[in-house]
Scaffold this motif. Structure first.
Motif, PDB file in Angstrom:
ATOM      1  N   UNK A 171       0.856  -1.192   0.000  1.00  0.00           N
ATOM      2  CA  UNK A 171       0.000   0.000   0.000  1.00  0.00           C
ATOM      3  C   UNK A 171       0.892   1.242   0.000  1.00  0.00           C
ATOM      4  N   UNK A 172       0.630   2.124  -0.950  1.00  0.00           N
ATOM      5  CA  UNK A 172       1.460   3.317  -1.146  1.00  0.00           C
ATOM      6  C   UNK A 172       0.600   4.561  -1.002  1.00  0.00           C
ATOM      7  N   UNK A 173       1.118   5.554  -0.294  1.00  0.00           N
ATOM      8  CA  UNK A 173       0.495   6.879  -0.238  1.00  0.00           C
ATOM      9  C   UNK A 173       1.421   7.860  -0.935  1.00  0.00           C
ATOM     10  N   UNK A 233      -2.853   2.339  -4.269  1.00  0.00           N
ATOM     11  CA  UNK A 233      -2.204   3.648  -4.179  1.00  0.00           C
ATOM     12  C   UNK A 233      -3.238   4.683  -3.752  1.00  0.00           C
ATOM     13  N   UNK A 234      -2.924   5.416  -2.707  1.00  0.00           N
ATOM     14  CA  UNK A 234      -3.725   6.564  -2.296  1.00  0.00           C
ATOM     15  C   UNK A 234      -2.973   7.830  -2.694  1.00  0.00           C
ATOM     16  N   UNK A 235      -3.615   8.690  -3.459  1.00  0.00           N
ATOM     17  CA  UNK A 235      -3.013   9.957  -3.882  1.00  0.00           C
ATOM     18  C   UNK A 235      -3.726  11.091  -3.155  1.00  0.00           C
ATOM     19  N   UNK A 236      -2.955  11.920  -2.463  1.00  0.00           N
ATOM     20  CA  UNK A 236      -3.513  13.084  -1.779  1.00  0.00           C
ATOM     21  C   UNK A 236      -3.113  14.333  -2.572  1.00  0.00           C
ATOM     22  N   UNK A 293      -2.507   1.305   7.425  1.00  0.00           N
ATOM     23  CA  UNK A 293      -1.101   1.703   7.378  1.00  0.00           C
ATOM     24  C   UNK A 293      -0.570   1.543   5.958  1.00  0.00           C
ATOM     25  N   UNK A 294       0.503   2.264   5.669  1.00  0.00           N
ATOM     26  CA  UNK A 294       1.090   2.250   4.331  1.00  0.00           C
ATOM     27  C   UNK A 294       2.509   1.696   4.383  1.00  0.00           C
ATOM     28  N   UNK A 308       2.912   4.635   8.816  1.00  0.00           N
ATOM     29  CA  UNK A 308       3.694   3.539   8.249  1.00  0.00           C
ATOM     30  C   UNK A 308       3.368   2.192   8.885  1.00  0.00           C
ATOM     31  N   UNK A 309       3.373   1.172   8.054  1.00  0.00           N
ATOM     32  CA  UNK A 309       3.262  -0.207   8.517  1.00  0.00           C
ATOM     33  C   UNK A 309       4.588  -0.616   9.167  1.00  0.00           C
TER      34      UNK A 309
END
Length: 235
Positions: free
Chosen positions: A78-80, A102-105, A150-151, A186-187
């Motif tokens: 999982x990526x932010x 993927x989470x994009x902010x 968590x990412x 974070x993971x």
């Protein structure tokens, strides 16, 4: 992000937008596009090597920790990504075989809209990928909310660096309190990656005071000092 050099096509304004953080301008220079924030050059589509490294190095470092026995399962990382920009980071994350989501902010509606038009080739249509969640918000506001999981990699590319922020309020991200909030995302195998247009004196030491291992990865650019990617592994 790249520095505009000599001998390039004269930029033409494609659109001006009133953004959350001030005026945003999308310009076209030949076959490439540039984003200007409040009169300051922010990024363009010419290279993208360091933005790709930002994501690739963070995910690979998380997987390295997995191979060392730290974490749970290499698949579906999982990526932010903080900052959509011209899309290099998003495209790189989606191309990585270990990335599951993927989470994009991104706080600027205009930047999001440009990826349905002129900037779509550089993000490779990533916003339409079912693995992507777009959060239209300021990253600082997101950090203040309860974390939704968590990412394994948190990648920041919303400024020109810790000492050269797009808006003054972003400086909080790179101080002790901001780094503590980022670490909380974070993971166990998680890695924080921060992009900077050149070395940021003292930032590596600050990261080292909060993370077990810090790496500084210089990335040569056609003109000027190298870009820098900072990697910090969760303690």
């Amino acid at each position: 992000m790249d520095v505009i050099g000599e001998g390039r096509a004269e930029p033409v304004v494609v659109e001006r937008a009133a953004g959350v953080g001030g005026e945003l301008v999308l310009r076209r220079a030949g076959a490439d596009y540039e984003i200007i924030s409040n009169g300051t050059f922010l990024m363009d589509t010419r290279n993208g090597e360091s933005e790709r490294l930002l994501v690739r190095a963070a995910v690979d470092a998380a997987l390295d920790r997995e191979q060392d026995g730290d974490g749970a399962g290499v698949g579906g990382a999982r990526v932010l990504i903080g900052g959509l920009g011209v899309g290099f980071s998003l495209a790189e994350a989606l191309a990585h075989p270990a990335v599951g989501h993927v989470t994009v902010v991104e706080r600027e509606p205009a930047v999001v809209a440009w990826h349905a038009g002129p900037l779509r080739p550089w993000s490779r249509g990533g916003l339409d990928d079912p693995r992507v969640t777009l959060v239209r918000a300021d990253l600082l506001d997101v950090l203040e909310r309860p974390a939704d999981g968590a990412f394994d990699a948190v990648c920041l590319d919303i400024d020109n660096g810790p000492h050269w922020t797009v808006t003054p309020g972003n400086a909080r991200l790179y101080g002790p309190g901001g780094l503590d909030l980022l670490a909380g995302l974070l993971s166990p195998r998680g890695v924080l990656a921060v992009w900077s247009a050149g070395a940021a004196p003292g930032f590596g030491d600050l990261l080292a005071s909060r993370f077990a291992r810090v790496e500084e990865l210089p990335v040569p650019v056609p003109r000027g000092e190298p870009d820098m990617v900072y990697l910090a592994r969760r303690p």
